[in-house]
Design a protein around this motif. Structure first.
Motif, PDB file in Angstrom:
ATOM      1  N   LEU A  39       0.835  -1.203   0.000  1.00 58.40           N
ATOM      2  CA  LEU A  39       0.000   0.000   0.000  1.00 58.40           C
ATOM      3  C   LEU A  39       0.869   1.252   0.000  1.00 58.40           C
ATOM      4  O   LEU A  39       0.565   2.227  -0.695  1.00 58.40           O
ATOM      5  CB  LEU A  39      -0.919  -0.001   1.223  1.00 58.40           C
ATOM      6  CG  LEU A  39      -2.081  -0.990   1.146  1.00 58.40           C
ATOM      7  CD1 LEU A  39      -2.730  -1.152   2.514  1.00 58.40           C
ATOM      8  CD2 LEU A  39      -3.103  -0.508   0.125  1.00 58.40           C
ATOM      9  N   GLY A  42       2.048   1.684  -3.472  1.00 59.27           N
ATOM     10  CA  GLY A  42       0.940   2.147  -4.294  1.00 59.27           C
ATOM     11  C   GLY A  42       0.659   3.620  -4.048  1.00 59.27           C
ATOM     12  O   GLY A  42       0.400   4.386  -4.978  1.00 59.27           O
ATOM     13  N   TYR A  43       0.752   4.031  -2.780  1.00 60.80           N
ATOM     14  CA  TYR A  43       0.511   5.437  -2.453  1.00 60.80           C
ATOM     15  C   TYR A  43       1.623   6.319  -3.008  1.00 60.80           C
ATOM     16  O   TYR A  43       1.376   7.424  -3.480  1.00 60.80           O
ATOM     17  CB  TYR A  43       0.381   5.619  -0.938  1.00 60.80           C
ATOM     18  CG  TYR A  43      -0.198   6.967  -0.600  1.00 60.80           C
ATOM     19  CD1 TYR A  43      -1.568   7.192  -0.725  1.00 60.80           C
ATOM     20  CD2 TYR A  43       0.617   8.021  -0.212  1.00 60.80           C
ATOM     21  CE1 TYR A  43      -2.104   8.428  -0.467  1.00 60.80           C
ATOM     22  CE2 TYR A  43       0.090   9.268   0.051  1.00 60.80           C
ATOM     23  CZ  TYR A  43      -1.274   9.467  -0.081  1.00 60.80           C
ATOM     24  OH  TYR A  43      -1.803  10.708   0.158  1.00 60.80           O
ATOM     25  N   LEU A  45       3.230   5.747  -5.776  1.00 64.73           N
ATOM     26  CA  LEU A  45       2.922   5.918  -7.202  1.00 64.73           C
ATOM     27  C   LEU A  45       1.840   6.971  -7.388  1.00 64.73           C
ATOM     28  O   LEU A  45       1.883   7.770  -8.333  1.00 64.73           O
ATOM     29  CB  LEU A  45       2.450   4.601  -7.814  1.00 64.73           C
ATOM     30  CG  LEU A  45       3.506   3.538  -8.054  1.00 64.73           C
ATOM     31  CD1 LEU A  45       2.852   2.278  -8.610  1.00 64.73           C
ATOM     32  CD2 LEU A  45       4.580   4.029  -8.997  1.00 64.73           C
ATOM     33  N   TYR A  46       0.849   6.972  -6.483  1.00 72.50           N
ATOM     34  CA  TYR A  46      -0.242   7.944  -6.585  1.00 72.50           C
ATOM     35  C   TYR A  46       0.265   9.361  -6.342  1.00 72.50           C
ATOM     36  O   TYR A  46      -0.028  10.284  -7.095  1.00 72.50           O
ATOM     37  CB  TYR A  46      -1.335   7.589  -5.569  1.00 72.50           C
ATOM     38  CG  TYR A  46      -2.334   8.685  -5.324  1.00 72.50           C
ATOM     39  CD1 TYR A  46      -3.245   9.046  -6.320  1.00 72.50           C
ATOM     40  CD2 TYR A  46      -2.360   9.367  -4.118  1.00 72.50           C
ATOM     41  CE1 TYR A  46      -4.163  10.052  -6.108  1.00 72.50           C
ATOM     42  CE2 TYR A  46      -3.276  10.372  -3.896  1.00 72.50           C
ATOM     43  CZ  TYR A  46      -4.173  10.718  -4.894  1.00 72.50           C
ATOM     44  OH  TYR A  46      -5.077  11.724  -4.679  1.00 72.50           O
ATOM     45  N   LYS A  61       5.985  -0.999  -9.702  1.00 67.63           N
ATOM     46  CA  LYS A  61       4.897  -1.954  -9.940  1.00 67.63           C
ATOM     47  C   LYS A  61       5.414  -3.385  -9.925  1.00 67.63           C
ATOM     48  O   LYS A  61       4.756  -4.291  -9.400  1.00 67.63           O
ATOM     49  CB  LYS A  61       4.199  -1.644 -11.272  1.00 67.63           C
ATOM     50  CG  LYS A  61       3.383  -0.355 -11.210  1.00 67.63           C
ATOM     51  CD  LYS A  61       2.640  -0.090 -12.505  1.00 67.63           C
ATOM     52  CE  LYS A  61       1.757   1.143 -12.357  1.00 67.63           C
ATOM     53  NZ  LYS A  61       0.967   1.412 -13.576  1.00 67.63           N
TER      54      LYS A  61
END
Lengths: 138, 245
Positions: A39, A42-43, A45-46, A61
């Motif tokens: 997570l 993923g955050y 990347l966001y 990824k």
């Protein structure tokens, strides 16, 4: 309480179930921490999606996918007890799954090729990514 | 946990015993799950192929950023993290039920099966909320020069590339494959969760009726557990493919 005993002719060597639940809780924490790391990536990347290069995005990824495979290993090996089965049986489950190596590479490459053919009219022109409408006009 | 002590030099294939040292029912459950893994694998790889073949795909952080009772707060990854932890936790209670079964402790099996069923229902509730939110929550989309209000369905994708329209950036329709794959794959997974909850309820009732005590073993709980862990395993990959990357 007496441990379960069943006369099953298919099971020649009875497993010993006297162990505690320590390993189960340990794997719970391993899965939770791996998920939290996923997570966080993923955050990342966001939050940084537009400021980092293509290679960084792709490798992040890829790292998330590797962590997912680690989670899958722990679920199958410990929660589903496949790691406690004998090697003959483990092989009949894991060897067929090697097909996925070809499956994933071949089909993702096919999708990518499809995109390139469309963007270049089958290779007849330089690649132009079509936009729905040119920006700055209305 | 369990360990099996196997004497060195055991000849598994010399006949007279099962070369896998595991009951027929468990072997068949494993082979069913392996074939199901290929079904889900084929779905996810098909989704990946289509996603690789188009120039623009919806950004999951943009699409899945809502949380119940949080209004329009932008909370990417939050709700799906909750769903993931619910499923991991219900997997732990399932493996604890299997463990209690090994000890022939009926009360322990009942307690953990009940917790597992509650975890499964909580997950299904979350999925129902998420689907409802996606289908009914509408967004501005520029269609043939006119603004329309679109929800996310299997025929409409309001998450296409943005263009400038009357001084504002507005989304255009995206590839309709997005909704088809999202609802198709999470729906197929959700149906597995639903079947798992039904199986677990049957196992809970059979435990309560003392069927497994009469039989002398709790192997049915192990088989239901294999199926339930598989459902968690598939979610790990759905989570990766739809929400994280």
């Amino acid at each position: 309480m007496s441990a379960q005993h069943f006369d099953n002719p298919e099971v020649t060597f009875q497993p010993d179930h006297s162990g505690g639940t320590g390993k189960i809780w340990k794997i719970f924490w391993v899965l939770s921490i791996l998920t939290i790391i996923e997570l966080a990536m993923g955050y990342f990347l966001y939050a940084k999606g537009n400021d980092i290069g293509y290679i960084t995005v792709l490798s992040t990824k890829g790292a998330i996918a590797l962590l997912t495979l680690a989670k899958a290993y722990y679920i199958v090996s410990v929660f589903m007890h496949l790691g406690d089965e004998i090697r003959n049986f483990i092989m009949t489950i894991t060897v067929p799954l090697i097909l996925f190596v070809w499956f994933i590479i071949a089909f993702l490459a096919d999708g990518n090729s499809w995109k390139n053919l469309r963007n270049t009219d089958g290779g007849s022109r330089p690649s132009v990514i079509e936009q729905s409408a040119p920006k700055g006009h209305h | 946990m369990s360990t099996t002590t196997i004497p060195a030099g055991t000849k598994w294939w010399s006949g007279g015993k099962s070369p896998f040292n595991i009951s027929y029912g468990k072997v068949m459950m494993w082979y069913f799950l392996m074939s199901d893994a290929f079904t889900f694998g084929a779905f996810l790889i098909s989704y990946g192929t289509i996603r690789f073949s188009v120039n623009h795909w919806a950004d999951p952080n943009h699409v899945f950023n809502a949380f119940p009772f949080a209004g329009h707060a932008n909370l990417p990854l939050a709700f799906v993290s909750l769903m993931t932890f619910i499923l991991i936790f219900s997997s732990v209670t399932m493996v604890l039920a299997v463990h209690e079964g090994h000890q022939m402790n009926r009360k322990g099996v009942e307690k953990y099966m009940l917790l597992t069923i509650i975890g499964g229902l909580a997950f299904l509730g979350c999925q129902a909320w998420e689907w409802t939110h996606l289908i009914t929550g509408t967004h501005d989309v520029l269609v043939n020069g006119k603004l329309e209000q679109w929800g996310t369905t299997v025929t409409k994708n309001p998450w296409g590339p943005e263009v400038l329209h009357n001084g504002q950036m507005v989304a255009t329709p995206g590839p309709i494959a997005f909704g088809g794959y999202f609802f198709g794959i999470t729906g197929f997974h959700g149906f597995h969760v639903f079947s798992g909850v039904v199986i677990n309820i049957v196992m809970y009732i059979k435990t309560k009726l003392g069927h497994f005590d009469q039989r002398g073993h709790y192997e049915m709980i192990e088989k239901a557990g294999l199926y339930w862990h598989f459902v968690d395993l598939v979610w790990v990959f759905v989570f990766l493919c739809f929400y994280l990357v």
